[in-house]
Design an enzyme around this catalytic site. Structure first.
Site, short mmCIF file in Angstrom:
data_model
loop_
_atom_site.label_atom_id
_atom_site.label_comp_id
_atom_site.label_asym_id
_atom_site.label_seq_id
_atom_site.Cartn_x
_atom_site.Cartn_y
_atom_site.Cartn_z
N CYS A 157 -5.53 9.93 4.69
CA CYS A 157 -6.42 9.10 5.61
C CYS A 157 -7.77 10.15 5.83
O CYS A 157 -8.82 9.41 6.01
CB CYS A 157 -5.84 8.85 6.90
SG CYS A 157 -4.32 7.90 6.77
N ARG A 188 -2.34 0.71 4.23
CA ARG A 188 -3.62 0.66 3.84
C ARG A 188 -4.48 -0.70 3.71
O ARG A 188 -4.57 -1.09 2.65
CB ARG A 188 -4.26 1.74 2.87
CG ARG A 188 -3.55 3.08 3.24
CD ARG A 188 -4.12 4.00 2.21
NE ARG A 188 -3.40 5.32 2.25
CZ ARG A 188 -3.38 6.23 3.08
NH1 ARG A 188 -4.54 6.10 3.83
NH2 ARG A 188 -2.61 7.08 3.26
C1 BEZ Z 1 -1.87 10.40 4.30
O1 BEZ Z 1 -1.95 11.47 3.88
O2 BEZ Z 1 -2.74 9.94 4.78
C2 BEZ Z 1 -0.50 9.78 4.52
C3 BEZ Z 1 0.30 9.86 3.50
C4 BEZ Z 1 1.83 9.43 3.53
C5 BEZ Z 1 2.06 8.46 4.76
C6 BEZ Z 1 0.94 8.48 5.69
C7 BEZ Z 1 -0.16 9.25 5.41
#
Ligand code: BEZ
Length: 244
Positions: free
Chosen positions: A59, A142
């Protein structure tokens, strides 16, 4: 021998707006104050997107990339609005951390100035079908909703938690939708400004015949239902790019 696996899990269903639907209306608190969606964005295109959680690495790379492309999207009359099911203070702390401490590729000192929605209640995420319990019942996936200046959903793209979005594609989507609207054409696979575009199908046998006989200037037909024409990049850009 082929093994058969029978799932005993109950499938869950999630309602979400569809392409062509009016974007569901909501009011929300954001890092830039209260917004009324989509009313506040009338006359502009908007990318409304969700992300799973603040202070997570994928993110963080996405927010830095969105923020560094904000001016480019704005040049195509397109605003950005983010959302996660975290609260406002978490959002503020995370965006401050990004600005003060995070470097990614050639990006640093990145300030996120577009609104990030506080959706702790999950009201907006639920309305837009951003929670996919099979993936995670407490985080949004997402999701990307491209909403047009009339408040209509025009494109929906979903990615799972582990996969960061492709921002070239999101910009391409905006340009392709705007080009289709402005020139009454469709855009073929992998289209980019400057590539040939597809003209609307012939609506009568007469037009189909004329097209195949090359009667329409600049139109080339692979078959009667598949005709293209040139649309130079500078013509596209000077029409859809409204900012610098
Ligand atoms: C992230 O790195 O943004 C992420 C990865 C797995 C689950 C939720 C967020």
């Amino acid at each position: 021998m082929t093994a058969t696996v029978e799932s005993t899990a109950t499938p869950t269903t999630t309602s979400m707006p569809r392409i062509g639907d009016p974007a569901p209306v909501f009011t929300a608190q954001t890092t830039q104050g209260e917004i009324h969606f989509p009313g506040d964005y009338a006359g502009r295109w908007v990318i409304l997107f969700s992300h799973p959680a603040d202070f997570t690495p994928v993110c963080t790379t996405e927010f830095m990339t969105f923020a560094s492309l904000e001016a480019e999207f704005a040049a195509y009359n397109t605003a950005l609005v983010g959302l996660s099911v975290d609260g406002l203070y978490s959002h503020i702390a995370w965006l401050r951390t990004i600005k003060d401490r995070i470097e990614f590729r050639d990006m640093k000192d990145v300030e996120v100035t577009f609104p990030l929605i506080d959706d702790v209640s999950m009201e907006v995420a639920t309305k837009y079908g951003m929670i996919m319990p099979g993936e995670d019942s407490t985080k949004a996936v997402r999701a990307v909703f491209v909403v047009d200046p009339r408040g209509v959903v025009r494109t929906i793209v979903y990615y799972p938690l582990s996969l960061g979005r492709n921002f070239d594609e999101l910009l391409r989507v905006v340009k392709a939708l705007q080009t289709a609207d402005a020139f009454d054409v469709a855009t073929p696979a992998d289209w980019r400004p400057g590539d040939r575009v597809i003209v609307p199908p012939a609506g009568s046998c007469g037009t189909a015949k004329e097209r195949m006989e090359g009667a329409e200037e600049g139109v080339e037909c692979v078959d009667w239902f598949f005709c293209t024409k040139e649309l130079p990049a500078d013509v596209v850009e000077s029409t859809i790019r409204t900012g610098s």
